[in-house]
Design a protein around this motif. Sequence first.
Motif, PDB file in Angstrom:
ATOM      1  N   GLU A 181       0.873  -1.115   0.062  1.00 46.48           N
ATOM      2  CA  GLU A 181      -0.129   0.070  -0.081  1.00 46.48           C
ATOM      3  C   GLU A 181       0.881   1.394  -0.183  1.00 46.48           C
ATOM      4  O   GLU A 181       1.983   1.110   0.398  1.00 46.48           O
ATOM      5  CB  GLU A 181      -0.926   0.126   1.194  1.00 46.48           C
ATOM      6  CG  GLU A 181      -1.771  -1.261   1.541  1.00 46.48           C
ATOM      7  CD  GLU A 181      -3.025  -1.230   0.303  1.00 46.48           C
ATOM      8  OE1 GLU A 181      -3.023  -0.179  -0.337  1.00 46.48           O
ATOM      9  OE2 GLU A 181      -3.656  -2.119   0.202  1.00 46.48           O
ATOM     10  N   ARG A 233      -1.981   4.547  -7.713  1.00 52.59           N
ATOM     11  CA  ARG A 233      -2.207   3.363  -6.753  1.00 52.59           C
ATOM     12  C   ARG A 233      -2.865   4.209  -5.589  1.00 52.59           C
ATOM     13  O   ARG A 233      -3.269   3.033  -4.501  1.00 52.59           O
ATOM     14  CB  ARG A 233      -0.726   2.829  -6.363  1.00 52.59           C
ATOM     15  CG  ARG A 233      -0.407   1.863  -7.518  1.00 52.59           C
ATOM     16  CD  ARG A 233       1.095   1.634  -7.261  1.00 52.59           C
ATOM     17  NE  ARG A 233       1.181   1.218  -5.980  1.00 52.59           N
ATOM     18  CZ  ARG A 233       2.336   0.983  -5.336  1.00 52.59           C
ATOM     19  NH1 ARG A 233       3.270   1.255  -5.888  1.00 52.59           N
ATOM     20  NH2 ARG A 233       2.414   0.519  -4.023  1.00 52.59           N
ATOM     21  N   LEU A 234      -3.324   5.164  -5.565  1.00 48.54           N
ATOM     22  CA  LEU A 234      -4.128   5.803  -4.184  1.00 48.54           C
ATOM     23  C   LEU A 234      -5.617   5.327  -4.397  1.00 48.54           C
ATOM     24  O   LEU A 234      -5.892   5.287  -5.296  1.00 48.54           O
ATOM     25  CB  LEU A 234      -3.781   7.319  -4.159  1.00 48.54           C
ATOM     26  CG  LEU A 234      -2.435   7.951  -3.746  1.00 48.54           C
ATOM     27  CD1 LEU A 234      -2.375   9.369  -4.202  1.00 48.54           C
ATOM     28  CD2 LEU A 234      -2.194   7.531  -2.395  1.00 48.54           C
ATOM     29  N   GLU A 235      -6.038   5.168  -3.054  1.00 48.56           N
ATOM     30  CA  GLU A 235      -7.461   4.900  -3.107  1.00 48.56           C
ATOM     31  C   GLU A 235      -8.503   6.114  -3.776  1.00 48.56           C
ATOM     32  O   GLU A 235      -9.425   5.676  -4.214  1.00 48.56           O
ATOM     33  CB  GLU A 235      -8.001   4.803  -1.436  1.00 48.56           C
ATOM     34  CG  GLU A 235      -7.340   3.512  -0.929  1.00 48.56           C
ATOM     35  CD  GLU A 235      -7.858   3.369   0.676  1.00 48.56           C
ATOM     36  OE1 GLU A 235      -8.108   4.311   1.195  1.00 48.56           O
ATOM     37  OE2 GLU A 235      -7.552   2.204   1.148  1.00 48.56           O
ATOM     38  N   GLN A 236      -8.160   7.230  -3.445  1.00 48.46           N
ATOM     39  CA  GLN A 236      -8.764   8.091  -4.182  1.00 48.46           C
ATOM     40  C   GLN A 236      -7.601   9.258  -4.992  1.00 48.46           C
ATOM     41  O   GLN A 236      -6.657   9.211  -4.712  1.00 48.46           O
ATOM     42  CB  GLN A 236      -9.134   9.265  -3.269  1.00 48.46           C
ATOM     43  CG  GLN A 236     -10.651   8.726  -2.349  1.00 48.46           C
ATOM     44  CD  GLN A 236      -9.926   8.708  -0.927  1.00 48.46           C
ATOM     45  OE1 GLN A 236      -8.880   8.833  -0.526  1.00 48.46           O
ATOM     46  NE2 GLN A 236     -10.654   7.647  -0.261  1.00 48.46           N
ATOM     47  N   ARG A 237      -8.230   9.450  -6.304  1.00 46.30           N
ATOM     48  CA  ARG A 237      -7.302  10.252  -7.181  1.00 46.30           C
ATOM     49  C   ARG A 237      -7.492  11.567  -7.119  1.00 46.30           C
ATOM     50  O   ARG A 237      -8.485  12.205  -6.877  1.00 46.30           O
ATOM     51  CB  ARG A 237      -8.105   9.735  -8.601  1.00 46.30           C
ATOM     52  CG  ARG A 237      -7.343  10.432  -9.598  1.00 46.30           C
ATOM     53  CD  ARG A 237      -6.291   9.537 -10.265  1.00 46.30           C
ATOM     54  NE  ARG A 237      -5.422   9.998 -11.452  1.00 46.30           N
ATOM     55  CZ  ARG A 237      -4.125  10.249 -11.529  1.00 46.30           C
ATOM     56  NH1 ARG A 237      -3.374   9.444 -10.546  1.00 46.30           N
ATOM     57  NH2 ARG A 237      -3.636  10.705 -12.717  1.00 46.30           N
ATOM     58  N   CYS A 244     -12.163  16.021   0.324  1.00 44.36           N
ATOM     59  CA  CYS A 244     -12.735  14.895  -0.302  1.00 44.36           C
ATOM     60  C   CYS A 244     -13.993  14.922  -0.565  1.00 44.36           C
ATOM     61  O   CYS A 244     -14.773  15.473   0.158  1.00 44.36           O
ATOM     62  CB  CYS A 244     -12.597  13.464   0.634  1.00 44.36           C
ATOM     63  SG  CYS A 244     -10.988  12.607   0.419  1.00 44.36           S
ATOM     64  N   ALA A 276     -17.495   8.122  -7.336  1.00 39.59           N
ATOM     65  CA  ALA A 276     -16.349   7.689  -6.779  1.00 39.59           C
ATOM     66  C   ALA A 276     -15.794   9.009  -5.727  1.00 39.59           C
ATOM     67  O   ALA A 276     -16.441  10.256  -5.851  1.00 39.59           O
ATOM     68  CB  ALA A 276     -15.145   7.809  -7.987  1.00 39.59           C
ATOM     69  N   LEU A 285      -3.245  12.427   0.854  1.00 40.72           N
ATOM     70  CA  LEU A 285      -4.019  11.173   0.596  1.00 40.72           C
ATOM     71  C   LEU A 285      -3.331   9.851   1.231  1.00 40.72           C
ATOM     72  O   LEU A 285      -3.778   8.925   1.722  1.00 40.72           O
ATOM     73  CB  LEU A 285      -4.270  11.039  -0.777  1.00 40.72           C
ATOM     74  CG  LEU A 285      -5.341  11.838  -1.457  1.00 40.72           C
ATOM     75  CD1 LEU A 285      -5.629  11.610  -2.847  1.00 40.72           C
ATOM     76  CD2 LEU A 285      -6.657  11.336  -0.652  1.00 40.72           C
ATOM     77  N   GLN A 333      -4.604   7.502   4.238  1.00 48.30           N
ATOM     78  CA  GLN A 333      -4.771   5.969   4.186  1.00 48.30           C
ATOM     79  C   GLN A 333      -4.108   5.505   5.238  1.00 48.30           C
ATOM     80  O   GLN A 333      -4.438   4.355   5.665  1.00 48.30           O
ATOM     81  CB  GLN A 333      -4.384   5.640   2.563  1.00 48.30           C
ATOM     82  CG  GLN A 333      -4.583   3.920   2.591  1.00 48.30           C
ATOM     83  CD  GLN A 333      -4.096   3.754   1.021  1.00 48.30           C
ATOM     84  OE1 GLN A 333      -3.579   4.224   0.121  1.00 48.30           O
ATOM     85  NE2 GLN A 333      -4.046   2.304   0.853  1.00 48.30           N
ATOM     86  N   ARG A 343      -6.068   5.128   8.475  1.00 48.18           N
ATOM     87  CA  ARG A 343      -6.989   4.170   8.265  1.00 48.18           C
ATOM     88  C   ARG A 343      -6.342   2.536   8.671  1.00 48.18           C
ATOM     89  O   ARG A 343      -6.708   1.891   9.389  1.00 48.18           O
ATOM     90  CB  ARG A 343      -7.581   3.806   7.024  1.00 48.18           C
ATOM     91  CG  ARG A 343      -8.543   4.906   6.498  1.00 48.18           C
ATOM     92  CD  ARG A 343      -9.564   4.371   5.481  1.00 48.18           C
ATOM     93  NE  ARG A 343     -10.184   5.744   4.805  1.00 48.18           N
ATOM     94  CZ  ARG A 343      -9.560   6.309   3.791  1.00 48.18           C
ATOM     95  NH1 ARG A 343      -8.821   5.711   3.045  1.00 48.18           N
ATOM     96  NH2 ARG A 343     -10.314   7.436   3.433  1.00 48.18           N
ATOM     97  N   GLU A 351      -5.874  -3.694   9.728  1.00 45.53           N
ATOM     98  CA  GLU A 351      -4.604  -3.787   8.788  1.00 45.53           C
ATOM     99  C   GLU A 351      -3.256  -3.884   9.884  1.00 45.53           C
ATOM    100  O   GLU A 351      -2.313  -4.255   9.423  1.00 45.53           O
ATOM    101  CB  GLU A 351      -4.689  -2.979   7.782  1.00 45.53           C
ATOM    102  CG  GLU A 351      -5.281  -3.466   6.315  1.00 45.53           C
ATOM    103  CD  GLU A 351      -5.006  -2.420   5.278  1.00 45.53           C
ATOM    104  OE1 GLU A 351      -5.349  -1.276   5.528  1.00 45.53           O
ATOM    105  OE2 GLU A 351      -4.912  -2.943   4.147  1.00 45.53           O
TER     106      GLU A 351
END
Length: 211
Positions: A11, A47-51, A122, A133, A149, A153, A156, A162
Amino acid sequence: MTRRDRVAGQEPPIDLMNTVWGSGRGADDALATAAGALEWIREIGPRLEQRPRSLDHWLPCASRLSVKEAAFDLRRLRGALRRLAADATADPRPAGMVSDLPDHQAAVDVLNGTAARAAASCVLVWPGTGVPAIALRGDLPGGIAVCSLVALQAVRIFGGDECKRLRACLAPACANFYLSGHGRRRWCSQACGNRARVARFNNKQSANEIG
Ligand SMILES: [Zn+2]
């Protein structure tokens, strides 16, 4: 080993932690120069969860100053992430493998402060004919947007399940962290697994010779 080994497929926050190896003159730091930081941002963006919407315009024409600012923020965030990862994994490796880590509370503050910029930006993007999205509003410069960003992540990861899968790689001379999968993966990479096996074999040989 004197080169940092990248671990594929981790990640983005873990990848950021692993952009440095060593301390002082022998350090190998992928974010030490503006060019290195720009390369990392370019690679991690998709590769980020949000662009981050500002990234596409920022990348081709980013000023040297704005890249340097992003590189500074990324290195500061990396120090915070490595401190928290070391605390989460009770990392037994010598602190000198990577120097200048903040203390625990300072690391939490850096992480939260960096993530807050993304959290406040966001928004839901849902064109009538497309799929919904989450995106980052375009008002943060691309490099800073990527950094915040990654921090969001990381919040989280550290605050969720995780975190239980986070590991410090204990192969000889490796400074990496990684998220273990469901198997019994003990090293960050196959290269580290091989190196650890060779070291174990050599230790056994020299113990036998002494015995
Ligand atoms: Zn390793």
